[in-house]
Design an enzyme around this catalytic site. Structure first.
Site, mmCIF file in Angstrom:
data_model
loop_
_atom_site.group_PDB
_atom_site.id
_atom_site.type_symbol
_atom_site.label_atom_id
_atom_site.label_comp_id
_atom_site.label_asym_id
_atom_site.label_seq_id
_atom_site.Cartn_x
_atom_site.Cartn_y
_atom_site.Cartn_z
ATOM 1 N N ASP A 80 0.845 -1.191 0.000
ATOM 2 C CA ASP A 80 0.000 0.000 0.000
ATOM 3 C C ASP A 80 0.885 1.247 0.000
ATOM 4 O OD1 ASP A 80 -2.390 1.461 0.227
ATOM 5 O OD2 ASP A 80 -2.318 1.435 2.423
ATOM 6 N N SER A 211 -12.547 4.777 5.289
ATOM 7 C CA SER A 211 -12.982 4.661 6.683
ATOM 8 C C SER A 211 -13.838 5.866 7.053
ATOM 9 C CB SER A 211 -11.776 4.593 7.622
ATOM 10 O OG SER A 211 -11.184 3.319 7.568
HETATM 11 ZN ZN LIG Z 1 -4.459 5.106 0.833
#
Ligand SMILES: [Zn+2]
Length: 286
Positions: A80, A211
């Site tokens: 990531d 999120s």
């Molecule tokens: Zn990210």
């Protein structure tokens, strides 16, 4: 079943769902995420940020690779937010099957050059690459990356970026932020912009900073063509909120007593995301 990101996301693109990419930072979280994905029959991306890799240590990678091979659901192990060519090479060397190169903070041409270089290296050994265009916001000091101001992805730039770099999937900026939103900040995803990009681009699209956005918006973005959604903060908050509670009992000492209820709390949140992304049961499509 361990695979690269390209076949994993191609099925999601064809069948209109999003594969959750859960960021893990330790073995207990990693185990918990594998288990809940298997229980829900959901394809999975284990996402590891370079900072998380520093924390876990690179030596955890063989165990994660082994666990993915044994899994009953399709899994990609994804770097990531790689930001340098060197990080991409380290990922290639250590069992990742998918990498992200994030040049989104660079001017367009420099982002293209960096991403192209990462694509050349990763494709040479059969790995898939996610690029990023536009900048995703950042809400707090604990958030991994991002800027105070969101620069939305331009649909025509997205087309040109994909052509010039050869990326396999693209993270777009449509109004999400990394981290948990403070109470005064109202997250809003530009669904019309997502539609405009999806109409011009045929590779899978990725949403970062998912999120704490309202479920309705996330659900709509899946229906409109998002195929991978990164979840980091939400599962970590659930994990550590529960840990704070558990640790109030000062008699507890063993990780075996402390961690399992925390992992279960994290799994409840992960399961909600799997269902929201319409990924439950989709492992059977592979
Ligand atoms: Zn990210």
């Amino acid at each position: 079943m361990l695979m690269t990101g390209t076949p994993l996301l191609a099925v999601a693109n064809k069948h209109n769902f999003a594969v959750p990419a859960f960021n893990i930072s330790d073995w207990a979280m990693s185990q918990g995420i594998f288990e809940v994905s298997e229980a829900k029959g959901a394809p999975l991306i284990i996402a590891i940020h370079p900072d998380e890799l520093v924390h876990t240590g690179i030596d955890l990678m063989p165990a994660i690779v082994q666990r993915a091979h044994k899994s009953s659901v399709p899994v990609a192990i994804h770097l990531d937010h790689g930001t340098t060519y060197e990080q991409i090479l380290i990922a290639i060397q250590n069992g990742f099957t998918s990498v992200m190169i994030d040049g989104s903070m660079l001017p367009f041409d420099e982002n293209v050059a960096l991403t192209k270089r990462a694509v050349e290296a990763a494709h040479a050994v059969g790995l898939s690459v996610e690029g990023e265009l536009g900048t995703i916001g950042k809400t707090d000091g604990e958030a991994e990356d991002g800027t105070q101001v969101i620069v939305y992805t331009d649909p025509d730039d997205a087309v040109r970026f994909i052509q010039e770099t050869g990326v396999d999937s693209l993270a777009i900026a449509i109004g999400t932020c990394h981290g948990i939103y403070p109470s005064w900040m109202k997250p809003e995803i530009k669904l019309d912009l997502l539609q405009a990009i999806k109409a011009k681009v045929d590779i899978p699209l990725v949403l970062h900073g998912g999120s704490s956005n309202p479920d309705f918006e996330i659900g709509e973005s899946v229906k409109l063509g998002i195929n991978k959604i990164n979840i980091s903060s939400d599962i970590k908050v659930s994990y550590h909120q529960k840990m704070r509670e558990v640790l109030l009992d000062e008699g507890l000492r063993e990780p075996l007593s402390i961690q399992p209820p925390c992992v279960e709390a994290m799994q409840v949140t992960a399961e909600q995301k799997i269902v929201l992304f319409e990924a439950a049961g989709k492992a059977s499509l592979y």
